[in-house]
Scaffold this motif. Structure first.
Motif, short mmCIF file in Angstrom:
data_model
loop_
_atom_site.label_atom_id
_atom_site.label_comp_id
_atom_site.label_asym_id
_atom_site.label_seq_id
_atom_site.Cartn_x
_atom_site.Cartn_y
_atom_site.Cartn_z
N ASP A 243 7.96 21.73 -20.24
CA ASP A 243 6.86 21.94 -19.44
C ASP A 243 7.23 23.43 -19.10
N GLY A 244 8.12 23.82 -18.84
CA GLY A 244 8.66 25.34 -18.27
C GLY A 244 10.13 25.79 -18.53
N VAL A 245 10.40 26.74 -18.45
CA VAL A 245 11.66 27.41 -18.59
C VAL A 245 12.38 28.25 -17.48
N LEU A 246 13.49 27.91 -17.20
CA LEU A 246 14.29 28.68 -16.25
C LEU A 246 15.31 29.54 -17.05
N MET A 247 15.30 31.04 -17.00
CA MET A 247 16.32 31.81 -17.92
C MET A 247 17.16 32.40 -17.18
N PHE A 248 18.39 32.74 -17.68
CA PHE A 248 19.45 33.14 -16.88
C PHE A 248 20.38 34.38 -17.77
N SER A 249 21.01 34.98 -17.16
CA SER A 249 22.02 35.73 -17.59
C SER A 249 21.36 36.86 -18.80
N LEU A 250 20.17 37.48 -18.40
CA LEU A 250 19.74 38.27 -19.33
C LEU A 250 20.44 39.62 -19.48
N HIS A 251 20.50 39.95 -20.94
CA HIS A 251 21.21 41.06 -21.33
C HIS A 251 20.31 41.90 -22.01
N GLY A 252 20.63 43.20 -22.03
CA GLY A 252 19.96 44.12 -23.17
C GLY A 252 18.60 44.72 -22.69
N GLU A 253 17.89 45.01 -23.58
CA GLU A 253 16.64 45.83 -23.41
C GLU A 253 15.28 45.20 -23.69
N GLU A 254 15.39 44.02 -24.12
CA GLU A 254 14.10 43.42 -24.80
C GLU A 254 14.10 42.09 -24.06
N PRO A 255 12.65 41.67 -23.86
CA PRO A 255 12.40 40.26 -23.06
C PRO A 255 13.41 39.14 -24.01
N PRO A 256 13.86 38.22 -23.37
CA PRO A 256 14.67 37.11 -24.08
C PRO A 256 13.71 36.34 -24.92
N LEU A 257 14.37 35.83 -26.11
CA LEU A 257 13.51 35.04 -26.85
C LEU A 257 12.40 35.87 -27.65
N GLY A 258 12.21 37.20 -27.42
CA GLY A 258 11.23 37.84 -27.90
C GLY A 258 9.45 37.37 -27.08
N GLY A 259 9.92 36.78 -26.11
CA GLY A 259 8.70 36.40 -25.36
C GLY A 259 8.09 35.35 -25.94
N ALA A 260 9.05 34.42 -26.65
CA ALA A 260 8.36 33.23 -27.53
C ALA A 260 7.85 31.92 -26.57
N ALA A 261 8.71 31.78 -25.26
CA ALA A 261 8.26 30.89 -24.36
C ALA A 261 6.89 31.29 -23.76
N GLU A 262 6.77 32.55 -23.44
CA GLU A 262 5.48 32.89 -22.76
C GLU A 262 4.30 32.62 -23.76
N GLU A 263 4.66 33.15 -25.18
CA GLU A 263 3.45 33.05 -25.82
C GLU A 263 3.05 31.67 -26.16
N ALA A 264 4.19 30.78 -25.88
CA ALA A 264 3.54 29.24 -26.25
C ALA A 264 2.94 28.61 -25.02
N GLY A 265 2.71 29.58 -24.06
CA GLY A 265 2.22 28.87 -22.99
C GLY A 265 2.96 28.48 -21.70
N LEU A 266 4.37 28.70 -21.79
CA LEU A 266 5.19 28.14 -20.80
C LEU A 266 5.42 29.07 -19.91
N PRO A 267 5.32 28.47 -18.58
CA PRO A 267 5.87 29.45 -17.49
C PRO A 267 7.38 29.60 -17.43
N VAL A 268 7.94 30.96 -17.03
CA VAL A 268 9.04 31.08 -17.21
C VAL A 268 9.39 31.77 -15.89
N VAL A 269 10.64 31.49 -15.13
CA VAL A 269 11.14 32.16 -14.23
C VAL A 269 12.57 32.81 -14.45
N PHE A 270 12.91 33.70 -14.09
CA PHE A 270 14.07 34.29 -14.39
C PHE A 270 15.34 34.34 -13.41
N GLY A 271 16.42 34.07 -13.56
CA GLY A 271 17.46 34.36 -12.60
C GLY A 271 18.03 35.72 -12.70
#
Lengths: 346, 346
Positions: free
Chosen positions: B128-156
């Protein structure tokens, strides 16, 4: 094949018709691995006779719909994260799954309510199979919900609930814990130690019980009495406390077999705090041969089990049940060897 | 509402029609939290005009079909398991989710191939939703796949990719890393230290970058030059190596700010091996105030962040996006304070 005209037949009805358990029916429906051919034929005849249709979770297996495998650990996440045993085993599992592009989902089972929730998630068809760890107590984990949902399950460690030993379809990976415990204590006896204590894991886990039995075997073979033994909960703090109580109860103790390296590191803290030298005053042997053994001062004599390999084997057994691995024979439980590694602490 | 007669309209078509990003359309479709009312109305008008129907993953949100939340950590499991930061944050998350009977699924993102697989699993409607941690680099993680699937995301941690700062819909929980770094180095300056080195985390993470910026702030305020700084990868071994190189390059170093307690513990190992006393020869300040700070000898001066609480706040923000928490206002990013804790190492 003819179908009955009543309500849709259940797994239970097939089990009753064939005179076998629900788990056996589930196994036959999912390919029949681990079931004797005679029993398999009987179940298939009952499936045909009743017109049983497996549920969607069971069907998803055939098509590998989800591409995911659940790893369920029956411990609080704080313990999982503080014991290198789990991270090492998970590394083996995740490498094996990644090679087949399967997603690992890690779940923790801590409280009673967690069990119902995890069962619900697994039964809802979100995963293709289950790897289950750190079994406690006298009942099948999750009340058998995964098996009833038609999911193949492989256990880490030999299941200990009543009937488990007689169930030919149960798949697990274990090490020779009894042999390991025997080697540890035989080594201490060879070094001339006479009053040996044991710090055990929780005795509702077969790994903890088997290591203690091995220790008793070695003492019995030498004509000695069973050792004083206390539960150190497989944690460093538990080992620290158990060591303190053992010393209070048996001031003449000259050796301790701690059934995990983490508990051994805790025991060594207590010995240091009491001014006792390792190994001059008290020899220490651990179990696992993971990081805490090499950090210990002096380095720890311990019983090595190849934990990462155990994880890989668990994943491979599941893949065979999922029929992703070409394989003629049915998979069966695997028991890997345990090997004493002698260092300075003994 | 009228429907177009062509092929089924996509999220992209709605985004182009409304002149907004795909992520914004996704957010509006999922309740509109974090989107200005004017933009929300425009997107809804485009949805109606084109007859857009959200996909099944997006619809599942409304009904809370799966009852599960994914926690995705962009690190190998070996690092996740050796750093108490993650276990503490997960404890906060799992407690908060358990109170609402939501299942936590932990996934690791280690290699490039993992990203496609995790994206696929998340997009298939299993959570139903995603919590995402430890982001690296210059791009949104997973290429924004979670958001495109309509999943709410909160980043750590504060996302650092281009455009992230300007995106009002991004939800994250962070600590005041820059303020923490400033306090750490200001404290060393107050104690009269003059040649201060910094052991940073990987500078493709905003937490690592912000702590270094804070250190530079404090030195600049005192009229001093920027510090020598080396990357210790947020691991004990990395801290050990970075400390050795800092000492080789700056033999007169009298203090080090290590941007995590684990790296500080590694740095102290190197100082001990070189016969340097802490704090007499080299003062040490860490960051986190987790277990390694209290194990350290001498006990470590460090910057405290309440990691478990950060985990709880992340879960609560997600619950608000999932509309499980009654709430009038849209959720917004949360930055928790950092606080210097002075012990013997400085």
């Amino acid at each position: 094949m003819h179908r009955s005209r009543g309500p849709r037949p259940t797994l239970e009805a097939v089990a009753a018709h064939a005179g076998v358990s629900r788990a056996t029916v589930s196994r036959v429906v999912n390919g029949g691995a681990g079931v004797r051919s005679e029993v398999r034929e009987r179940v298939r005849a009952s499936v045909d006779a009743l017109g049983y249709v497996p549920n969607s979770a069971a069907r998803s297996l055939v098509t590998r719909r989800t591409g995911a495998v659940a790893v369920v650990i029956a411990e609080p996440e704080s313990r999982v994260f503080s014991d290198p045993f789990f991270s090492r085993q998970l590394r083996g599992i995740s490498r094996e799954l990644a090679e087949r592009d399967l997603q690992l989902l890690l779940m923790f089972l801590e409280e009673r309510g967690d069990s119902a929730r995890v069962s619900r998630y697994l039964s809802a068809g979100h995963v293709d199979g289950v790897l289950m760890f750190s079994l406690h107590g006298e009942e099948p984990p999750l009340g058998g919900a995964a098996e009833e949902a038609g999911l193949p399950v492989v256990f880490g460690g030999r299941p200990g609930w009543p009937g488990a030993a007689a169930d030919p379809g149960l798949l697990y990976v274990d090490t020779d814990n009894r042999g390991g415990g025997r080697q540890a204590v035989a080594h201490l006896l060879e070094r001339g130690r006479q009053r040996i204590g044991v710090i055990t894991g929780p005795l509702d886990q077969t790994s903890a019980l088997d290591r203690l039995e091995g220790a008793r075997d070695a003492l019995a073979a030498a004509g000695a009495a069973p050792p004083p033994a206390l539960d150190g909960r497989f944690t460093a703090e538990g080992g620290e406390r158990a060591m303190a109580r053992l010393l209070d109860e048996e001031p003449g103790l000259d050796a301790v077999f701690a059934c995990s390296d983490l508990m051994a590191s805790g025991a060594m803290r207590t010995l240091r705090a009491r001014g006792l030298r390792v190994p001059a005053d008290v020899a220490v042997v651990g179990y696992d041969d993971l990081e805490p053994a090499s950090w210990a001062d002096p380095p720890l004599t311990t019983v090595r089990q190849d934990v990462e390999r155990m994880g890989r084997i668990m994943a491979r057994l599941l893949l065979r049940r999922l029929a992703l691995e070409p394989d003629e024979a049915s998979p069966s439980p695997v028991v890997t060897p345990a090997q004493l590694v002698i260092r300075q602490s003994s």
